[in-house]
Design a protein around this motif. Sequence first.
Motif, short mmCIF file in Angstrom:
data_model
loop_
_atom_site.label_atom_id
_atom_site.label_comp_id
_atom_site.label_asym_id
_atom_site.label_seq_id
_atom_site.Cartn_x
_atom_site.Cartn_y
_atom_site.Cartn_z
N MET A 1 0.85 -1.17 0.00
CA MET A 1 0.00 0.00 0.00
C MET A 1 0.90 1.23 0.00
O MET A 1 1.91 1.27 0.69
N LYS A 2 0.52 2.22 -0.75
CA LYS A 2 1.26 3.47 -0.83
C LYS A 2 0.51 4.56 -0.04
O LYS A 2 -0.70 4.50 0.14
N THR A 4 -0.19 7.38 -1.07
CA THR A 4 -1.15 7.99 -1.99
C THR A 4 -2.43 7.17 -2.14
O THR A 4 -3.40 7.66 -2.71
N ASP A 5 -2.43 5.94 -1.63
CA ASP A 5 -3.65 5.14 -1.63
C ASP A 5 -4.62 5.59 -0.55
O ASP A 5 -5.82 5.33 -0.64
N ASP A 33 6.09 1.11 -1.26
CA ASP A 33 5.04 0.23 -0.75
C ASP A 33 5.28 -0.04 0.72
O ASP A 33 6.39 -0.40 1.11
#
Length: 127
Positions: A1-2, A4-5, A33
Amino acid sequence: MKLTDILSPEELSDEDETLFHFLPEEDEIAEIDFGTREIEAADIPQLLMPDGVTPVIEAFDDFAEAEQRDLVACKMADFDEDRILVVKGMIVLDGQHHLVAAHRLGREVTVLDLDAPLRWPWCAPGP
């Protein structure tokens, strides 16, 4: 997951947000990530404010103003189980009000830990 997610570019570049001051100046942070993990309700009191010393729950109980208390009450009434907090080790960088609501409800929280990258963008992918 980033990052920006879960956060908008505006949130990531807002100097009024605590998280902004813990991010590197490079744009690479958006490409890293990170893993997520659950923090059990019993462990929430161990999480710290950005000063790295004061527990979030203690700080809220001692210093929260009426507006902040109202915000936590709203979060408790409409608890978002999908909310992901951002931490760096044990320091909460984003999501303190959600954390207090979870603590009061006896709920666990999900965190993205900036100290736990899964893959740096400049590294070759693993096997």
